[in-house]
Design a protein around this motif. Structure first.
Motif, PDB file in Angstrom:
ATOM      1  N   UNK A 176     -46.480 -49.083  79.289  1.00 56.37           N
ATOM      2  CA  UNK A 176     -46.663 -48.535  77.937  1.00 56.37           C
ATOM      3  C   UNK A 176     -47.709 -49.289  77.116  1.00 56.37           C
ATOM      4  N   UNK A 177     -47.806 -50.617  77.271  1.00 62.00           N
ATOM      5  CA  UNK A 177     -48.787 -51.367  76.501  1.00 62.00           C
ATOM      6  C   UNK A 177     -50.208 -51.003  76.941  1.00 62.00           C
ATOM      7  N   UNK A 178     -50.382 -50.857  78.248  1.00 65.14           N
ATOM      8  CA  UNK A 178     -51.688 -50.436  78.746  1.00 65.14           C
ATOM      9  C   UNK A 178     -52.006 -49.015  78.306  1.00 65.14           C
ATOM     10  N   UNK A 179     -51.001 -48.156  78.294  1.00 63.81           N
ATOM     11  CA  UNK A 179     -51.206 -46.783  77.843  1.00 63.81           C
ATOM     12  C   UNK A 179     -51.642 -46.749  76.384  1.00 63.81           C
ATOM     13  N   UNK A 180     -51.109 -47.650  75.585  1.00 59.39           N
ATOM     14  CA  UNK A 180     -51.486 -47.725  74.169  1.00 59.39           C
ATOM     15  C   UNK A 180     -52.965 -48.064  74.015  1.00 59.39           C
ATOM     16  N   UNK A 181     -53.440 -49.017  74.801  1.00 55.31           N
ATOM     17  CA  UNK A 181     -54.851 -49.386  74.729  1.00 55.31           C
ATOM     18  C   UNK A 181     -55.742 -48.262  75.270  1.00 55.31           C
ATOM     19  N   UNK A 182     -55.258 -47.566  76.289  1.00 51.19           N
ATOM     20  CA  UNK A 182     -56.044 -46.454  76.822  1.00 51.19           C
ATOM     21  C   UNK A 182     -56.138 -45.308  75.821  1.00 51.19           C
ATOM     22  N   UNK A 183     -55.096 -45.091  75.042  1.00 46.90           N
ATOM     23  CA  UNK A 183     -55.169 -44.064  73.998  1.00 46.90           C
ATOM     24  C   UNK A 183     -56.202 -44.446  72.941  1.00 46.90           C
ATOM     25  N   UNK A 184     -56.255 -45.727  72.596  1.00 47.70           N
ATOM     26  CA  UNK A 184     -57.288 -46.193  71.664  1.00 47.70           C
ATOM     27  C   UNK A 184     -58.668 -45.984  72.264  1.00 47.70           C
ATOM     28  N   UNK A 185     -58.817 -46.291  73.549  1.00 50.91           N
ATOM     29  CA  UNK A 185     -60.100 -46.093  74.214  1.00 50.91           C
ATOM     30  C   UNK A 185     -60.486 -44.623  74.244  1.00 50.91           C
ATOM     31  N   UNK A 186     -59.514 -43.753  74.518  1.00 48.60           N
ATOM     32  CA  UNK A 186     -59.795 -42.317  74.540  1.00 48.60           C
ATOM     33  C   UNK A 186     -60.212 -41.821  73.161  1.00 48.60           C
ATOM     34  N   UNK A 187     -59.488 -42.255  72.120  1.00 48.34           N
ATOM     35  CA  UNK A 187     -59.833 -41.849  70.759  1.00 48.34           C
ATOM     36  C   UNK A 187     -61.226 -42.359  70.378  1.00 48.34           C
ATOM     37  N   UNK A 217     -56.775 -55.350  77.733  1.00 40.41           N
ATOM     38  CA  UNK A 217     -58.205 -55.034  77.697  1.00 40.41           C
ATOM     39  C   UNK A 217     -58.903 -55.581  78.932  1.00 40.41           C
ATOM     40  N   UNK A 218     -58.547 -56.796  79.323  1.00 39.52           N
ATOM     41  CA  UNK A 218     -59.156 -57.370  80.532  1.00 39.52           C
ATOM     42  C   UNK A 218     -58.798 -56.539  81.752  1.00 39.52           C
ATOM     43  N   UNK A 219     -57.550 -56.018  81.784  1.00 43.01           N
ATOM     44  CA  UNK A 219     -57.151 -55.157  82.902  1.00 43.01           C
ATOM     45  C   UNK A 219     -57.968 -53.871  82.913  1.00 43.01           C
ATOM     46  N   UNK A 220     -58.168 -53.264  81.741  1.00 43.47           N
ATOM     47  CA  UNK A 220     -58.991 -52.055  81.668  1.00 43.47           C
ATOM     48  C   UNK A 220     -60.413 -52.353  82.112  1.00 43.47           C
ATOM     49  N   UNK A 268     -64.120 -53.264  72.438  1.00 37.45           N
ATOM     50  CA  UNK A 268     -62.659 -53.266  72.447  1.00 37.45           C
ATOM     51  C   UNK A 268     -62.126 -54.679  72.274  1.00 37.45           C
ATOM     52  N   UNK A 269     -62.828 -55.670  72.794  1.00 33.46           N
ATOM     53  CA  UNK A 269     -62.429 -57.060  72.566  1.00 33.46           C
ATOM     54  C   UNK A 269     -62.460 -57.382  71.075  1.00 33.46           C
ATOM     55  N   UNK A 270     -63.488 -56.880  70.378  1.00 33.12           N
ATOM     56  CA  UNK A 270     -63.573 -57.117  68.937  1.00 33.12           C
ATOM     57  C   UNK A 270     -62.390 -56.478  68.230  1.00 33.12           C
ATOM     58  N   UNK A 271     -62.058 -55.245  68.627  1.00 36.66           N
ATOM     59  CA  UNK A 271     -60.931 -54.570  67.995  1.00 36.66           C
ATOM     60  C   UNK A 271     -59.628 -55.327  68.175  1.00 36.66           C
ATOM     61  N   UNK A 272     -59.387 -55.840  69.375  1.00 35.32           N
ATOM     62  CA  UNK A 272     -58.160 -56.596  69.626  1.00 35.32           C
ATOM     63  C   UNK A 272     -58.140 -57.881  68.817  1.00 35.32           C
ATOM     64  N   UNK A 273     -59.267 -58.610  68.803  1.00 38.46           N
ATOM     65  CA  UNK A 273     -59.299 -59.880  68.090  1.00 38.46           C
ATOM     66  C   UNK A 273     -59.139 -59.659  66.588  1.00 38.46           C
TER      67      UNK A 273
END
Length: 1342
Positions: free
Chosen positions: A538-549, A899-902, A1014-1019
Motif C-alpha cells: 500500500x505504501x508503494x501504491x501511494x507513491x505510484x498514485x502520486x507519480x501517476x497524478x 521512491x528508491x524502489x520505484x 519525486x525525491x524533492x517532493x518526499x523531502x
C-alpha cells in the motif's frame, strides 16, 4: 463604427437576449461566454462574424497553419543560401494572421479587441514581423519572424495559455530571484577579475633561443600533450601549484628522454656523440604571459564579461572543477574556497530558490484556474476526451453488435446450458489466487531469464533461454485465451489487459521472426506487469498514485518543453547554423571531438538535440567553447538564455507539480493488519513501543505464558531430571537486575562504574578521544611506509584508543548490564553501534598481530581495516544537532525507500531494454588508421586492439551501472552517442548509424527528471512534518514606549544636529547612496587585463571620491544618532566595516604595500556590495533576502550532516582508492593530480566534486579498472566495491541531502513571507511617529 460598437454595451441585459433576427439561430454558448467579457456585437452580420472568429473551427485552422509553418521552418537548411520556400510561407502566414486580426477587430471593435492581453500579444508579433520585413528591405537580416510566428500557438492552445499565464503571474517574484542570481554572479565575477585577471595566460617559454642554437623546430612555449584535459598553466608565485620545473620529460616511442642537449657540434646531427633522446622540455623554464586562455580562449577572468561567463558555468556545476584547477595552478590551492562558496551559494541556494518560488506559486495558480477553456482557444484535453469518448462509443457499439450476433448464433437450446456453466467456472478460475500466482511466477521467471542474458553467453544457455521464452510465451497466450473466454469483450475494457494483449501479440511475432530480431526488445516491457503487485504494497501504491497524478499534470508541460526546445533550435539554426567548426588553435587538447557530427545547429534534429543537451547541462560547456571560438563571445548569451528560461524556469515547473501532488495526496492509512505492530521509538530505551490495540494481545500473551509455565511445572513434576531448568528460570528471574547476572546493584564495582558513567564529564572525555581518533583516521594515507616512525605512532595511538573504547564499553556493561534488565547496554541502538565498532577494532588489531607476511592466510581479514572509517559514527550520539538530523533522515527511510524502489524498477526496466538493444555492440577498434576497419576481424588483422567501452550493456550489472550514470545526468551524452553509433555484435561503430536510438535515451532522461523531482517532493513532505513537530516560534514585539523615548531624545537636538538628522533619515539620501554603490560596482566592472594607465588612474580617483562619500555618510550618522545609538543597529555596524575596509585598501595602495600582500587590496572594494542589503531590505526583495538568510542558517546545520558523510566516505575512499595511479599505459578520465584519494584533504575535495555531479562518471570509470597481473596498487575488489561506494554516495548526497536543502528553502520562504507580512502590520504606527520630529521647525525646537 465606434458608435455601433459601443452602443450595445450600454443596453440592459434583457435587451440583449434576442439579438438574433427573425429566423436566425440564437447565440451559441461561445457567444454567451464572450458577452461575459464585455464583447457584444451590434448587428446580425457582426454577430455571425463574431461567432465565426471565436469558433473552434477557426482556432483549428490557425493552429494548423502555425504547425505547417513550424514544419517548413524545421526543414530550413542554414548551409544553403536559397530559402525561397520559407520566405513565401512567412509572407503567407503574415497575411493570414493580419486578415484574422482585421476580422476580429471588425467583429468586436478595436477597443474590445485590445482589452485582451493575448490579442495585444498577437499585435506585437505582427509589429515584429513588419519590422523584420522593413529591416530586410534595408539589408539587415535579423530574421525575427522565424521566432515570433510559432509563439502564436500560446494564445490558441488553452493548456499552453494557462501555463504561460501562470509563469507571467509569478514573474515579479521570479524576476527578483533572477536579478538576485545575476547580481551574485556579477559579484563573484568582480572578485575573479580582481584576483586572477591575466593569470591564465601564463605559460612556460624557452629560456634561450634553442631553435636557432640547435637547429630544432620547437614550440615557443610548452604545449600540453594531445589528449590532456587542461593546458599547462604555470605560476610565477610560489603559492601556485604548477611551475615550469613540473613539466614532464619528453617521451619518444614510449620511453622518457633524459639526455641534455649536445654541447659540441650543436648544428650537427643529433645522436652522433650521445645515445638516446634529448629532453627538450627541460628548457621551457621561463614562466611569463603570452599563451591563449584555456578552452579556446573562452575561460578567463580578464574582464567582467568573460568572468561572468566563467562564474555562470561554475554555478551550473558543469566543468566548474576545470576552471578551479586552472586557478589553483596559477594562483593558489586555497582558491578552491572561492569556488566552493560560489557553488554552494549560487547553485544549491540561489538556483534552488528559483525552483522553490515556482513550486510555491504553482499551486496558487492552479487554484485560480477557471477550468473551462477561454473563447477562441482549443483545449487539447477536450479534444482527447472527445476522441476517447468516440472510440469508447464505437467500441461499445461493435461489442453490442458482435454480442447480439453471437447470441443469435448460439441461441439453440443445446449450446446455452453447456456454455454458461463453463464460462462461469472459467471466470472463477481466472479470478482465483492460484491462477494469479502462477502468472506472477511466470512473470518473475521471465524477468529472471532476461536478466541472466549477457554477451558471449554459452550456446547451451542460449538454447535454454529460447526454450524458456517459448514456454513462457505459450503460458501468456494461454492466459490471454482463458481471460477472453471468461470475460469475452469485457476483456478489452481494462487497459492492463490491452497492454498484456499487445505484449503477447508482439511475443508471438518475435517467435515467428529470427532469434536476433529487433522485436526481442519488447520482452523488456513484460517487467511493467509487475505493477499488479502494488496491491500488496500500500505504501508503494501511494507513491505510484502520486507519480501517476504527476505524469498526467506534466503532460502539457512536456509539450511546452518540446515547443521551447523547438524554438531555441530554430534560433540556434539561424544564429549558429554551419558556423561552428572543430578547427582552432587549441584543438590539440581534443576537447571538442565529433562536433561536426553532433553538437551543432546545422539541422533541426541536431539543433534540438543540442538544445536538449544544454537543458540537461550535459557537456553544454563544450558547445559553448566552440560557439564562442567559431562565432563570437556574444554567442554565450544564447546559451545563458537557454539555461535560464529552459532549465531554471520550465523544468522547475515540474518541481511545483510534484510538490503539489504530494501535498494533495490522501492521508496515509495503515492497513488493519499492521495496526498492532511494534514501532521503533527512539525515546524509549528499549526501542519498542506498543500501540493501544496491543493491550488485549499482551494480556492474551501473558495468559499463554502462564499456561506454558504451568505445563512446564507439570512436566518437571513428571520428569525429575528437568527440575534444574525450573530452578534456573527462578534464579534468572530473581537476578534480573544484576549486571551480567554477576554484579548486584549493591556491588562496589558496579556502583563505581555507575558513578563513572553518570559523571557529567564522562561523555565529554570520550568525545575528546573520539575526535582524536577521527584525526588519526584523517591522517591515514597509503603513502606512509610500514617501517616509518609515522606509521608506528599512528598504530600505537590507534591501539591505545581501541583499549580506551573497550574499557568504556566494559564499564557501561558493568553499570547497565548487557542484554537483560531495564536500560541495559544493548537496549540502545547507539550502544550496539559502539560495541560493534569496538569489536571490529579489536579484530583489526588481532589481524595485524597475526599476519606476519604477505602470504599469511589471514590477509583476507585485513579488509576489517576498512571498518575503522566507521568510527566517526560514535560522534552522532554525542552531538545533539547531528543526532537530530540523522534521526530525521532515518524517519524518511520508509517513504524515501519507496521512491528508491520505484527508481530501481525504472532503472531495471531501462537496463533490460538496453541489454536487449546494445548487448555486445559497445566495442570499438583502437589503433592508427581505422577508417577502413568494419568489424573485429579487420581490427585484429591490422594488429589493432578490439576494446570494450567502460560503460556498456553486455550484462545486467553493467547495464544497470550505465543507466544509473545516465540517471545522474553525468556522462549521458557520450553514452547516447555510443548507442547511436552501435552497429552490431563485433562490428565497428559508425557515426549516427541508428538515430532511432534517440528515443531510448531522451525518453529515459525525461522520466529521470520526474523521478528525481519525486525525491524533492518526499523531502519537502518529511521536512514539513519535522518542522511542525520541532519548530518553536519566537515572536518579537516592538515596544511603543521606546519609540516615544527616541522621539523625545531627538527633540532635544540643536537646529544643526536636527538638520543632519533629517538629512540622514531622508529617503533621498538612501537612494543617493544606492546610486553611489551601484556606480562603484559598475566602475569596478570596467577594470580589465592590460587596461591603459589612464583608465587605471581614473578609476582610482573615482574610488577615492566614493570612499570619501562613504566616510562622510558614516560621520554624519554618528553625529545625528550618537555613537552608541548608531552602533546598536546591525546595519550601521556593517556600514562602519565597509568604510574601514575601503580606507584600509586606499592606505595600502598609496603606501605601495599591496605587492607584499597575499591578496590584492582592491578586492576589499567588492565588500561595498553589502551596503546594498540595507537598501534592499525595504523592497520586495526583503522576502528573498530573509529566505536566503534563513536557508544559510539551515544549511549551516545541514552542513554538519554533510561533513559527517563526507568524512566517512573520504576516509573510506583513501583506504580503497588511495594507491591508484594514472600513467600513459593506464590513462585516466576522471582521476588526476587534483582529483584523487591519495590523502584525506584531496579526497574531501574529490567527493565534493562528485556531489556536484561534475564528471563523477569519469572517476567511476578509473576506479573500476581491471587490475593487471602483479599490480599491487590495484586491489582485486575494486570492480565491485567502486560501484557500491559511488552509488551509495551519489544517492545519499545528490538525491537526498541536496534535496533536503530545497525543502529548507521552501520552509524558509514560507516563514519569510509570513514574517514580512507581520512586519508591515506592526511597523506602520512607529513609522508615522518617527517622522513627526522632522516636521518641527528647527528654530523652535532649538
Amino acid at each position: 463604427m465606434m458608435t455601433g460598437t459601443q452602443g450595445p454595451r450600454r443596453e440592459q441585459p434583457n435587451a440583449e437576449v434576442n439579438m438574433a433576427g427573425p429566423g436566425e439561430q440564437q447565440p451559441d454558448q461561445t457567444t454567451a461566454l464572450l458577452r461575459s467579457f464585455g464583447w457584444r456585437p451590434a448587428v446580425p452580420f457582426r454577430q455571425r462574424l463574431f461567432q465565426f472568429v471565436f469558433s473552434t473551427g477557426l482556432s483549428c485552422i490557425s493552429i494548423l497553419i502555425i504547425l505547417i509553418n513550424c514544419i517548413v521552418q524545421g526543414i530550413f537548411q542554414p548551409c544553403i543560401e536559397d530559402h525561397l520556400l520559407q520566405d513565401i510561407l512567412v509572407c503567407f502566414v503574415f497575411a493570414y494572421f493580419l486578415v484574422e486580426m482585421l476580422i476580429k477587430v471588425t467583429a468586436v471593435g478595436l477597443t474590445a479587441y485590445l482589452q485582451d492581453n493575448w490579442h495585444k500579444f498577437d499585435v506585437f508579433i505582427l509589429i515584429g514581423e513588419i519590422l523584420d520585413f522593413s529591416l530586410k528591405a534595408l539589408g539587415f537580416h535579423i530574421e525575427i519572424c522565424y521566432v515570433l510566428t510559432p509563439l502564436r500557438l500560446f494564445s490558441r492552445v488553452d493548456e499552453m495559455r494557462k501555463l504561460v499565464s501562470m509563469l507571467l503571474g509569478i514573474l515579479p517574484m521570479l524576476g527578483n530571484v533572477l536579478i538576485l542570481y545575476a547580481f551574485v554572479v556579477y559579484i563573484f565575477a568582480l572578485v575573479g577579475v580582481q584576483l586572477w585577471a591575466g593569470d591564465l595566460h601564463y605559460r612556460c617559454f624557452l629560456g634561450e633561443d634553442i631553435a636557432a642554437l640547435y637547429n630544432r623546430s620547437l614550440s615557443p612555449y610548452y604545449v600540453s600533450l594531445p589528449g590532456e584535459r587542461v593546458p599547462f598553466i604555470c605560476s610565477v608565485e610560489k603559492t601556485g601549484m604548477r611551475h615550469c620545473w613540473d613539466i614532464p620529460p619528453l617521451h619518444e616511442n614510449g620511453n622518457p628522454c633524459l639526455l641534455a642537449a649536445p654541447q659540441q657540434n650543436p648544428t650537427g646531427p643529433l645522436g652522433a656523440n650521445v645515445s638516446g633522446c634529448v629532453n627538450w622540455n627541460v628548457y621551457y623554464n621561463v614562466c611569463r604571459s603570452g599563451g591563449q586562455n584555456p578552452n579556446l580562449g573562452s575561460i578567463n577572468f580578464d574582464n567582467i564579461g568573460y568572468a561572468w561567463i566563467a562564474v555562470f558555468q561554475a554555478v551550473t556545476l558543469k566543468g566548474w572543477t576545470d576552471i578551479m584547477y586552472y586557478v589553483m595552478d596559477s594562483y593558489s590551492y586555497w582558491s578552491c574556497i572561492y569556488f566552493i562558496i560560489l557553488t554552494i551559494l549560487g547553485s544549491f541556494v540561489i538556483m534552488n530558490t528559483c525552483a522553490v518560488v515556482i513550486a510555491t506559486h504553482y499551486s496558487e495558480a492552479t487554484e485560480d484556474d477557471a477550468g473551462e477553456p477561454l473563447p477562441g482557444t482549443l483545449s487539447l484535453n477536450m479534444v482527447w476526451t472527445t476522441l476517447r469518448n468516440w472510440l469508447v462509443q464505437l467500441y461499445s457499439s461493435l461489442c453490442n453488435k458482435w454480442s447480439s450476433s453471437d447470441s443469435r448464433s448460439s441461441a439453440t437450446p443445446s449450446k446455452i446450458p453447456c456454455w454458461q456453466p463453463f464460462q462461469k467456472r472459467l471466470e472463477v478460475i481466472v479470478k482465483g489466487q492460484i491462477f494469479n500466482r502462477v502468472i506472477m511466477a511466470a512473470i518473475f521467471l521471465n524477468i529472471l531469464c532476461m536478466a541472466v542474458e549477457h554477451h558471449n553467453q554459452p550456446l547451451l544457455m542460449t538454447m535454454a533461454l529460447q526454450i524458456c521464452n517459448t514456454i513462457i510465451t505459450a503460458l501468456f497466450v494461454l492466459e490471454m485465451i482463458l481471460k477472453q473466454l471468461a470475460f469475452r469483450w469485457a476483456y478489452f475494457q481494462d487497459w492492463s489487459n490491452v497492454f498484456d494483449f499487445a505484449i503477447v501479440i508482439i511475443s508471438l511475432w518475435e517467435l515467428g521472426a529470427q532469434s536476433d530480431s529487433k522485436l526481442s526488445v519488447m520482452r523488456a516491457f513484460r517487467v511493467l506487469r509487475l505493477g499488479k503487485l502494488v496491491h500488496f504494497l500500500p505504501y508503494l501504491q501511494r507513491q505510484l498514485l502520486v507519480l501517476k497524478r504527476t505524469m498526467v499534470e506534466a503532460a502539457m508541460l512536456c509539450w511546452l518543453l518540446f515547443f521551447g526546445i523547438y524554438l531555441f533550435g530554430i534560433v540556434g539554426m539561424h544564429l549558429s547554423g554551419c558556423k561552428i567548426h572543430s578547427s582552432g588553435p587549441d584543438f590539440s587538447s581534443n576537447i571538442v571531438r565529433n562536433v561536426n557530427n553532433r553538437k551543432n545547429f546545422d539541422t533541426l534534429l541536431w539543433s534540438m538535440v543540442t538544445v536538449f543537451e544544454v537543458l540537461t547541462q550535459g557537456d553544454w560547456n563544450m558547445v559553448l567553447y566552440n560557439a564562442m571560438a567559431s562565432i563570437s563571445a556574444w554567442a554565450a548569451v544564447y546559451f545563458v538564455a537557454v539555461i535560464i528560461l529552459g532549465k531554471n524556469v520550465l523544468l522547475n515547473i515540474l518541481v511545483g507539480i510534484v510538490v503539489e501532488s504530494f501535498q494533495n495526496q490522501p492521508e496515509e492509512v495503515l492497513p488493519p493488519s499492521e495496526s498492532g505492530s511494534a514501532t521503533l521509538n527512539t525515546d524509549d530505551p528499549s526501542g519498542i513501543s506498543l500501540g493501544p490495540s496491543n493491550s488485549e494481545s499482551s494480556s492474551g500473551q501473558m495468559q499463554s505464558i502462564q499456561v506454558e509455565e504451568a505445563a512446564v511445572t507439570q512436566t518437571d513434576q513428571d520428569h525429575g531430571s528437568m527440575g534444574w531448568m525450573r530452578k534456573m528460570q527462578r534464579w534468572c528471574k530473581d537476578h534480573e537486575d544484576w549486571s551480567l547476572y554477576l554484579l548486584s546493584p549493591q556491588n562496589w564495582w558496579r556502583r563505581f562504574c555507575t558513578k563513572v558513567v553518570s559523571h557529567r564529564n564522562f561523555d565529554m572525555i570520550i568525545q575528546i578521544f573520539i575526535m582524536i581518533n577521527c584525526v588519526t583516521i584523517a591522517w591515514e594515507r597509503p603513502s606512509i611506509q610500514p617501517e616509518s616512525m609515522e606509521r608506528q605512532h599512528l598504530d600505537r595511538i590507534s591501539h591505545v584508543l581501541a583499549v580506551i573504547f573497550l574499557l568504556e564499553m566494559l564499564i557501561k556493561i558493568s553499570a547497565l548490564g548487557l542484554v537483560f534488565g531495564k536500560g541495559s547496554y544493548c537496549h540502545s541502538l547507539w550502544n550496539i553501534l559502539d560495541g560493534f565498532l569496538v569489536i571490529t577494532s579489536l579484530a583489526d588489531i588481532c589481524v595485524e598481530l597475526m599476519s606476519s607476511g604477505t602470504n599469511s592466510s589471514v590477509d583476507i581479514l585485513k579488509t576489517l581495516r576498512l571498518l575503522r572509517t566507521l568510527r566517526p559514527l560514535r560522534m552522532v550520539k554525542r552531538t545533539p544537532k547531528l543526532k537530530l538530523a540523522v534521526e530525521a533522515i532515518l524517519a524518511s527511510v520508509k517513504p524515501m525507500g519507496n521512491i528508491i524502489l520505484i527508481c530501481g524498477i525504472f532503472i531495471f526496466f531501462y537496463s533490460l531494454l538496453g541489454l536487449q538493444l546494445f548487448k555486445g555492440k559497445f566495442f570499438h577498434c583502437v589503433g592508427g588508421n581505422i577508417t577502413r576497419v568494419l568489424n573485429k576481424s579487420d581490427c585484429l588483422d591490422a594488429n589493432y586492439q578490439w576494446v570494450k567501452k567502460e560503460y556498456n550493456f553486455d550484462n545486467l550489472i553493467q547495464a544497470a551501472i550505465s543507466v544509473f550514470v545516465m540517471y545522474s545526468k553525468d556522462g549521458w551524452v557520450n553514452l547516447m552517442y555510443d548507442g547511436l553509433d552501435a552497429v552490431g555484435v563485433d562490428q565497428q561503430p559508425q557515426p549516427n548509424y541508428n538515430l532511432w536510438m534517440l528515443l531510448y535515451f531522451i525518453s529515459f532522461i525525461l522520466m529521470s527528471f520526474l523521478l528525481l523531482d519525486m525525491f524533492i517532493g518526499v523531502m519537502v513532505d518529511i521536512f514539513n512534518k519535522c518542522q511542525r513537530e520541532q519548530r518553536t516560534v519566537k515572536e518579537t514585539e516592538s515596544d511603543p514606549d521606546s519609540e516615544y523615548e527616541e522621539v523625545t531624545y531627538f527633540l532635544n537636538y540643536s537646529w544643526l544636529r536636527l538638520k543632519i538628522l533629517n538629512l540622514c533619515r531622508n529617503e533621498s539620501m538612501e537612494c543617493f547612496m544606492t546610486v553611489i554603490i551601484i556606480v562603484s560596482l559598475l566602475l569596478m566592472g570596467v577594470e580589465h587585463y592590460e587596461q591603459p594607465e589612464s583608465v587605471r588612474q581614473f578609476l582610482e580617483w573615482v574610488f577615492y571620491v566614493i570612499t570619501i562619500v562613504l566616510v562622510l555618510e558614516v560621520v554624519l550618522k554618528i553625529i545625528a544618532f550618537g555613537l552608541v545609538r548608531f552602533l546598536k543597529v546591525g546595519w550601521n555596524v556593517l556600514d562602519v566595516f565597509i568604510v574601514l575596509i575601503s580606507v584600509i585598501s586606499v592606505v595600502l595602495t598609496q603606501l605601495k604595500l599591496s605587492d607584499n600582500m597575499p591578496i590584492k587590496p582592491s578586492i576589499f572594494r567588492v565588500m561595498r556590495v553589502l551596503r546594498l542589503a540595507q537598501v534592499l531590505k525595504t523592497t520586495k526583495m526583503k522576502v528573498l533576502l530573509k529566505t536566503i538568510t534563513r536557508t544559510l542558517y539551515q544549511v549551516g546545520n545541514l552542513g554538519l550532516l554533510f561533513l559527517f558523510f563526507f568524512f566517512i566516505y573520504a576516509a573510506l575512499g583513501v583506504e580503497l582508492f588511495g594507491k591508484l595511479e594514472c600513467s600513459e599505459d593506464i590513462p585516466c578520465r576522471g582521476l588526476h593530480r587534483h582529483t584523487n584519494f591519495e590523502n584525506f584533504g584531496v579526497a574531501l575535495l574529490t567527493l565534493y566534486k562528485v556531489s556536484t555531479g561534475d564528471n563523477w562518471s569519469g572517476i567511476l570509470k578509473d576506479t573500476m579498472r581491471e587490475c593487471r597481473v602483479g599490480d599491487s596498487n590495484c586491489p582485486s575488489y575494486l570492480f565491485w566495491a567502486s560501484p557500491i561506494f559511488f552509488t551509495t554516495f551519489v544517492v545519499t548526497v545528490q538525491f537526498v541531502l541536496v534535496n533536503l536543502v530545497v525543502a529548507a528553502i521552501m520552509q524558509a520562504l514560507e516563514d519569510s513571507t509570513e514574517e514580512v507580512k507581520n512586519d508591515r502590520l506592526r511597523l506602520v504606527p512607529p513609522v508615522i511617529v518617527q517622522h513627526q520630529p522632522m516636521q518641527v521647525n528647527p528654530e523652535e525646537s532649538g
